[in-house]
Design a protein around this motif. Structure first.
Motif, short mmCIF file in Angstrom:
data_model
loop_
_atom_site.label_atom_id
_atom_site.label_comp_id
_atom_site.label_asym_id
_atom_site.label_seq_id
_atom_site.Cartn_x
_atom_site.Cartn_y
_atom_site.Cartn_z
N THR A 1 31.10 23.18 22.36
CA THR A 1 30.15 24.35 21.99
C THR A 1 31.04 25.46 22.02
OG1 THR A 1 29.79 24.90 24.34
CG2 THR A 1 28.30 23.61 23.33
N PRO A 2 30.65 26.34 21.28
CA PRO A 2 31.43 28.06 21.09
C PRO A 2 31.55 28.26 22.65
CG PRO A 2 29.50 27.84 19.65
CD PRO A 2 29.43 26.82 20.30
N ILE B 1 36.72 34.59 16.20
CA ILE B 1 36.29 34.31 14.85
C ILE B 1 36.65 35.32 13.75
CG2 ILE B 1 34.04 33.39 15.51
CD1 ILE B 1 32.66 36.09 14.30
N PRO C 1 39.62 28.34 18.27
CA PRO C 1 39.50 28.12 19.67
C PRO C 1 40.54 28.74 20.52
CG PRO C 1 39.84 26.26 18.34
CD PRO C 1 39.81 27.47 17.54
N TYR D 1 36.90 29.75 12.70
CA TYR D 1 36.73 29.84 14.20
C TYR D 1 38.17 29.58 14.72
CZ TYR D 1 34.42 28.91 18.57
OH TYR D 1 34.20 28.88 19.97
N LEU E 1 26.01 34.11 18.50
CA LEU E 1 27.38 34.62 19.26
C LEU E 1 27.29 36.19 19.18
CD1 LEU E 1 29.75 32.28 17.39
CD2 LEU E 1 28.39 31.90 19.44
N ILE F 1 34.37 36.44 20.93
CA ILE F 1 33.09 36.03 21.32
C ILE F 1 32.91 36.64 23.13
CG2 ILE F 1 31.60 34.17 21.85
CD1 ILE F 1 32.92 32.69 19.56
N ILE G 1 27.29 33.97 24.58
CA ILE G 1 26.73 32.82 23.67
C ILE G 1 25.21 32.80 23.96
CG2 ILE G 1 26.88 30.42 22.75
CD1 ILE G 1 29.90 30.75 23.64
N PHE H 1 28.74 23.28 13.73
CA PHE H 1 29.91 23.43 14.50
C PHE H 1 30.34 22.13 15.18
CE2 PHE H 1 31.85 24.26 18.80
CZ PHE H 1 32.50 25.48 18.38
N ARG I 1 35.99 21.39 21.36
CA ARG I 1 35.08 22.45 21.89
C ARG I 1 33.87 21.64 21.53
NH1 ARG I 1 38.09 24.85 23.89
NH2 ARG I 1 38.64 27.21 23.65
N ASP J 1 37.17 32.88 22.67
CA ASP J 1 37.48 32.23 21.50
C ASP J 1 37.23 33.48 20.27
OD1 ASP J 1 37.84 29.74 22.49
OD2 ASP J 1 36.05 28.98 21.78
#
Length: 290
Positions: free
Chosen positions: A111-112, A118, A38, A36, A151, A129, A132, A100, A109, A116
């Protein structure tokens, strides 16, 4: 009559933990490890257009996620649009909320977040992303906080962003995709530039006239490949490494040739245009007083 409190207690904390534990265990048993990334920024995001011109990615966290899209990528795949080839490959992944929060500090973060990235190690792809979903489990056992996040991701379109996460296989994507120029340096220099080191021209890095990141340094041939270039490097002026203190004066460079693109046609277009257009003409569409 109301529901049975013995089998359908929507306020039972233990039941909520049980549901969450089952979700986490299922993802660990049937999911895959995903990095992940960010998004960080050196500017204020444009809330109207959702644009962030100076975003970068400087960290990658390994998290177990479940790949819901198991057969193939969804979306329009590859197709030709008015501006050329478009690649719209989409997928869906799920990550447990507790997982997470344990993997990523809340200072980075909670939350996602849309925007961002992946990274799928098996497919060797960066995905962005786009959406969400926080109501994936629809408040099972009466819990308002989500057990997991769904996601919706899409193939990341690289646009010169700085990717420096410390994970080599991810960072190489930026080195391969970024616009880069190859500078032939003069022999009167010393030292060796480091990979992803900042180099500059000027009295200091803070007051530099031009600066960039080192994509590659071929010392025997004195060829310095730079990316994320800001400003214009001047010939016969020293390019200094901010960390290594390596210093060579710049010789020649062809700004029309992208060192990372073997199929670019900038030179061909320029050559053909010179045979058609008269660049001495100030106004090819009429006189200036019209």
């Amino acid at each position: 009559m109301p529901v049975s409190v013995y089998f359908n207690n929507q306020g039972a904390t233990r039941e909520q933990f049980l549901v969450e534990d089952l979700i986490i265990e299922s993802i660990r048993n049937h999911g895959i490890d995903i990095y992940y990334l960010p998004r960080a920024s050196q500017s204020t995001v444009d809330d109207l257009f959702g644009d962030d011109p100076v975003k970068y990615f400087n960290a990658a966290y390994k998290i177990d996620m479940y790949l819901e899209t198991f057969n193939e990528f969804e979306g329009n795949q590859e197709f030709f649009a008015k501006f050329g080839l478009e690649i719209q490959k989409t997928a869906k992944v799920a990550v447990a909320r507790r997982t997470f929060e344990r993997a990523i500090s809340t200072t980075i973060r909670n939350t996602p977040k849309e925007g961002d990235l992946i990274y799928l190690p098996v497919q060797q792809k960066l995905l962005e992303i786009k959406q969400i979903e926080e109501e994936k489990n629809f408040f099972q056992a009466g819990k308002k906080a989500p057990y997991m996040y769904a996601l919706s991701v899409e193939t990341f379109r690289y646009n010169g962003e700085l990717i420096k996460t410390g994970v080599d296989e991810i960072d190489q994507i930026g080195d391969i995709e970024a616009f880069a120029l190859e500078y032939t340096m003069n022999a009167n220099g010393s030292g060796s530039y480091g990979d992803m080191e900042i180099v500059y021209q000027g009295a200091s890095l803070a007051t530099a006239n031009a600066k960039a990141y080192v994509a590659n340094w071929n010392k025997p041939n004195r060829i310095l490949k730079l990316r994320n270039i800001k400003g214009e490097f001047t010939a016969n002026v020293a390019i200094v490494g901010a960390t290594s203190n390596a210093s060579y004066t710049m010789g020649t460079v062809d700004t029309m040739e992208d060192a990372n693109d073997d199929f670019d046609d900038n030179v061909d277009i320029e050559t053909e245009a010179d045979n058609i257009l008269d660049w001495a003409e100030l106004n090819p569409f009429g006189s200036s007083d019209e």
